[in-house]
Design an enzyme around this catalytic site. Structure first.
Site, PDB file in Angstrom:
ATOM      1  N   GLU A  91       0.832  -1.298  -0.242  1.00 48.57           N
ATOM      2  CA  GLU A  91      -0.054  -0.079  -0.081  1.00 48.57           C
ATOM      3  C   GLU A  91       0.866   1.396   0.102  1.00 48.57           C
ATOM      4  O   GLU A  91       0.367   2.343   0.206  1.00 48.57           O
ATOM      5  CB  GLU A  91      -0.699  -0.119   1.241  1.00 48.57           C
ATOM      6  CG  GLU A  91      -0.330  -0.024   2.617  1.00 48.57           C
ATOM      7  CD  GLU A  91      -1.618   0.096   3.620  1.00 48.57           C
ATOM      8  OE1 GLU A  91      -1.554  -0.739   4.423  1.00 48.57           O
ATOM      9  OE2 GLU A  91      -2.091   1.177   3.934  1.00 48.57           O
ATOM     10  N   CYS A 136      -3.768  -3.090   4.065  1.00 48.70           N
ATOM     11  CA  CYS A 136      -2.798  -4.126   4.626  1.00 48.70           C
ATOM     12  C   CYS A 136      -3.239  -5.547   4.257  1.00 48.70           C
ATOM     13  O   CYS A 136      -2.421  -6.418   4.751  1.00 48.70           O
ATOM     14  CB  CYS A 136      -2.637  -4.182   6.259  1.00 48.70           C
ATOM     15  SG  CYS A 136      -2.250  -2.325   6.845  1.00 48.70           S
ATOM     16  N   HIS A 163      -3.344  -9.638  11.925  1.00 48.01           N
ATOM     17  CA  HIS A 163      -2.802  -8.465  11.442  1.00 48.01           C
ATOM     18  C   HIS A 163      -2.097  -7.421  12.849  1.00 48.01           C
ATOM     19  O   HIS A 163      -2.964  -7.325  13.614  1.00 48.01           O
ATOM     20  CB  HIS A 163      -3.557  -7.672  10.652  1.00 48.01           C
ATOM     21  CG  HIS A 163      -3.004  -6.159  10.076  1.00 48.01           C
ATOM     22  ND1 HIS A 163      -1.720  -5.898   9.568  1.00 48.01           N
ATOM     23  CD2 HIS A 163      -3.477  -5.033  10.382  1.00 48.01           C
ATOM     24  CE1 HIS A 163      -1.524  -4.765   9.469  1.00 48.01           C
ATOM     25  NE2 HIS A 163      -2.682  -4.061   9.907  1.00 48.01           N
TER      26      HIS A 163
HETATM   27  N1  CAA Z   1       1.911   2.697  30.792  1.00 47.87           N
HETATM   28  C1  CAA Z   1       1.093   1.831  30.029  1.00 47.87           C
HETATM   29  N2  CAA Z   1       0.126   1.661  29.242  1.00 47.87           N
HETATM   30  C2  CAA Z   1      -0.175   3.183  28.891  1.00 47.87           C
HETATM   31  C3  CAA Z   1       0.551   4.304  29.327  1.00 47.87           C
HETATM   32  C4  CAA Z   1       1.422   4.160  30.403  1.00 47.87           C
HETATM   33  N3  CAA Z   1       2.048   5.192  30.899  1.00 47.87           N
HETATM   34  N4  CAA Z   1      -0.413   5.242  29.107  1.00 47.87           N
HETATM   35  C5  CAA Z   1      -1.165   5.025  28.239  1.00 47.87           C
HETATM   36  N5  CAA Z   1      -1.118   3.663  28.033  1.00 47.87           N
HETATM   37  C6  CAA Z   1      -1.785   2.804  27.313  1.00 47.87           C
HETATM   38  C7  CAA Z   1      -3.547   3.261  27.355  1.00 47.87           C
HETATM   39  O1  CAA Z   1      -4.172   3.035  28.568  1.00 47.87           O
HETATM   40  C8  CAA Z   1      -4.043   2.519  26.070  1.00 47.87           C
HETATM   41  O2  CAA Z   1      -3.992   0.936  26.457  1.00 47.87           O
HETATM   42  P1  CAA Z   1      -5.630   0.394  26.023  1.00 47.87           P
HETATM   43  O3  CAA Z   1      -5.619   0.535  24.368  1.00 47.87           O
HETATM   44  O4  CAA Z   1      -5.445  -0.948  26.720  1.00 47.87           O
HETATM   45  O5  CAA Z   1      -6.844   1.305  26.592  1.00 47.87           O
HETATM   46  C9  CAA Z   1      -2.956   2.375  25.305  1.00 47.87           C
HETATM   47  O6  CAA Z   1      -1.579   2.928  25.781  1.00 47.87           O
HETATM   48  C10 CAA Z   1      -2.803   3.321  24.053  1.00 47.87           C
HETATM   49  O7  CAA Z   1      -2.973   4.614  24.498  1.00 47.87           O
HETATM   50  P2  CAA Z   1      -4.179   5.822  24.219  1.00 47.87           P
HETATM   51  O8  CAA Z   1      -5.361   5.156  24.428  1.00 47.87           O
HETATM   52  O9  CAA Z   1      -3.887   6.916  24.594  1.00 47.87           O
HETATM   53  O10 CAA Z   1      -4.036   5.812  22.485  1.00 47.87           O
HETATM   54  P3  CAA Z   1      -2.919   6.583  21.595  1.00 47.87           P
HETATM   55  O11 CAA Z   1      -3.298   7.856  21.433  1.00 47.87           O
HETATM   56  O12 CAA Z   1      -1.613   5.977  21.982  1.00 47.87           O
HETATM   57  O13 CAA Z   1      -3.290   5.776  20.057  1.00 47.87           O
HETATM   58  C11 CAA Z   1      -3.904   4.220  18.531  1.00 47.87           C
HETATM   59  C12 CAA Z   1      -3.417   4.589  20.029  1.00 47.87           C
HETATM   60  C13 CAA Z   1      -5.128   5.252  18.233  1.00 47.87           C
HETATM   61  C14 CAA Z   1      -3.994   2.922  17.959  1.00 47.87           C
HETATM   62  C15 CAA Z   1      -2.599   5.118  17.667  1.00 47.87           C
HETATM   63  O14 CAA Z   1      -1.612   3.965  17.901  1.00 47.87           O
HETATM   64  C16 CAA Z   1      -3.019   4.914  16.223  1.00 47.87           C
HETATM   65  O15 CAA Z   1      -3.685   5.865  15.481  1.00 47.87           O
HETATM   66  N6  CAA Z   1      -2.309   4.101  15.352  1.00 47.87           N
HETATM   67  C17 CAA Z   1      -2.276   4.126  13.825  1.00 47.87           C
HETATM   68  C18 CAA Z   1      -3.576   3.455  13.243  1.00 47.87           C
HETATM   69  C19 CAA Z   1      -3.800   2.214  13.855  1.00 47.87           C
HETATM   70  O16 CAA Z   1      -2.760   1.421  13.825  1.00 47.87           O
HETATM   71  N7  CAA Z   1      -4.832   1.394  13.699  1.00 47.87           N
HETATM   72  C20 CAA Z   1      -5.065   0.045  14.117  1.00 47.87           C
HETATM   73  C21 CAA Z   1      -6.288  -0.575  13.313  1.00 47.87           C
HETATM   74  S1  CAA Z   1      -6.442  -0.305  11.774  1.00 47.87           S
HETATM   75  C22 CAA Z   1      -5.216  -1.244  10.888  1.00 47.87           C
HETATM   76  O17 CAA Z   1      -4.753  -2.262  11.754  1.00 47.87           O
HETATM   77  C23 CAA Z   1      -4.335  -0.988   9.628  1.00 47.87           C
HETATM   78  C24 CAA Z   1      -3.058  -0.421   9.577  1.00 47.87           C
HETATM   79  O18 CAA Z   1      -2.127  -1.324   9.774  1.00 47.87           O
HETATM   80  C25 CAA Z   1      -3.098   0.832  10.087  1.00 47.87           C
END
Ligand code: CAA
Length: 383
Positions: free
Chosen positions: A80, A112, A234
């Site tokens: 992609e 993906c 994935h």
């Molecule tokens: N210690 C331990 N854990 C912690 C922490 C700390 N100090 N601070 C935060 N966390 C945890 C949170 O509790 C959360 O855990 P849960 O998901 O179990 O609730 C986790 O870390 C993530 O934190 P946030 O909720 O604050 O989320 P984020 O802002 O880091 O974003 C995300 C997470 C939205 C997935 C981001 O990584 C993202 O946008 N990624 C790109 C899109 C993606 O990968 N999507 C996946 C599905 S789509 C797909 O699979 C296709 C592809 O390849 C892109």
């Protein structure tokens, strides 16, 4: 009739990486947010003279060296992060690997997911033509905007899969479960270098597609949940694999078993997201790292491509599979990499496609040496 399947499996990732602790320090974030919350350790970073073509050729090289070129008559290239709107990246790889001119070369896209479409097409083809082998290659560079929620989930890598009627590693099951819905969870318009995405929503679309594809797999006569010893999902980041494992268990009224998924996440934690290659990197990870002998075991695979299409299918691991893997090469590839600091990462991130050659830096044998008149020039440094 022999069941078609996977004869060989190999991956490649660039030599450089940035550790997520560097990112955490720079952003003033607790490093555990990345190591545990996201479940990632490192982001693999391609140099300007590496891209999806050089990574793909590197991944496929050990397979071609092992089986020769005579029986391979198809290269299906899943990506992609394509480098051209018209010409298939498969054609560059075909030349770099010295494959026969009597070969079909195609590029496939659906976020993906497309390597799974390629795998299924390859399996159907070799069932019809058992003397032929198909090289399926998934290769991607996952690059997100700096400071975005996706930044910590970047990565780069390629997986090459030889599909044939000699499934020395695993047979591909005939049943699969499919699911498609038109949604905007992650996309990249032609003019953009980085994707647009709704991070949290994308994780929900992924989990929904998992359950819907699983239901379809069941309706089509797939194996029961209890028949599986391992699952590979994935892996955009390794916590997503863990979440998928627990979601699927719950959908089947079961308690999740971490052993079902953890061995599949070892390599992905070190490489980062590599989009179309991520699921198959997880497969290599479980086959090469699981302490249990997986002979005769069923592995369930869930492939997800945003936008979105999902597929659930199964593999049956074959006796002697371990002899056909490349664990030493893969482990040294991951261990012998160079860490770069935050400033080095930012410099590499901003580097655009090279236009007049660049300092030689590619990790392996193949390099993109320049782009002249919009023509990409790839070399085999050993030729
Ligand atoms: N210690 C331990 N854990 C912690 C922490 C700390 N100090 N601070 C935060 N966390 C945890 C949170 O509790 C959360 O855990 P849960 O998901 O179990 O609730 C986790 O870390 C993530 O934190 P946030 O909720 O604050 O989320 P984020 O802002 O880091 O974003 C995300 C997470 C939205 C997935 C981001 O990584 C993202 O946008 N990624 C790109 C899109 C993606 O990968 N999507 C996946 C599905 S789509 C797909 O699979 C296709 C592809 O390849 C892109």
């Amino acid at each position: 009739m022999t069941t078609p399947g996977i004869e060989a499996l190999s991956f490649f990732t660039p030599r450089r990486y940035v550790h997520l602790n560097e990112l955490a320090t720079h952003h003033g974030i607790d490093p555990a947010k990345f190591s545990r919350g996201i479940g990632q350790e490192k982001i693999a970073l391609p140099n300007a003279d590496e891209d999806i073509v050089t990574m793909a050729a590197e991944a496929a090289l050990p397979i071609v060296e092992r089986v020769g070129v005579e029986s391979i008559d198809t290269v299906l290239f899943a990506t992609e992060t394509g480098i051209d709107q018209s010409k298939a990246a498969a054609i560059y790889v075909h030349r770099l690997l010295g494959l026969s001119p009597n070969c079909r070369c195609v590029e496939l896209k659906q976020a993906c997911y497309s390597a799974t479409a390629a795998l299924q097409m390859a399996a159907s083809y070799v069932a019809r033509k058992p003397s032929r082998k198909v090289l399926v290659i998934a290769s991607d560079v996952a690059r997100y905007d700096l400071g975005s929620s996706g930044e910590a989930t970047q990565g780069a890598g390629a997986v090459a899969i030889l599909v044939s009627s000699e499934p020395k590693i695993a047979e591909i099951g005939t049943e699969s479960g499919l699911y498609t819905e038109d949604c905007m969870d992650f996309w990249r318009p032609n003019h953009r270098r980085t994707p647009l995405f709704d991070g949290k929503a994308s994780t929900l679309r992924y989990l929904n597609a998992l359950v819907e594809a699983w239901k379809d797999y069941q309706a089509n006569g797939g194996l029961d949940y209890d028949a599986f010893s391992r699952f590979c999902f994935h892996v955009p980041f390794s916590r997503m694999g863990e979440k998928a494992n627990s979601h699927l268990a719950k959908a089947n009224g079961q308690k999740q078993n971490p052993d079902h998924v953890l061995p599949s996440l070892i390599y992905n934690r070190q490489v980062g997201n590599c989009y179309s290659a991520s699921l198959y990197l997880a497969l290599i990870s479980v086959l090469e790292n699981d302490e249990t002998d997986l002979t005769g075991k069923n592995i369930g695979l869930f492939s997800y491509g945003s936008g979105a299409t999902g597929e659930f299918f199964d593999l049956r691991v074959q006796p002697g599979y371990a002899e056909h893997l490349f664990p030493e090469q893969h482990q040294s590839l991951l261990q012998d990499r160079d860490a770069i600091d935050y400033d080095g990462y930012i410099t590499l991130w901003h580097e655009k496609d090279l236009t007049q050659g660049t300092q030689e830096c590619a990790s392996g044998r193949f390099r993109l040496t320049g782009i002249e008149d919009d023509k990409r020039i790839y070399v085999d440094q050993q030729a």
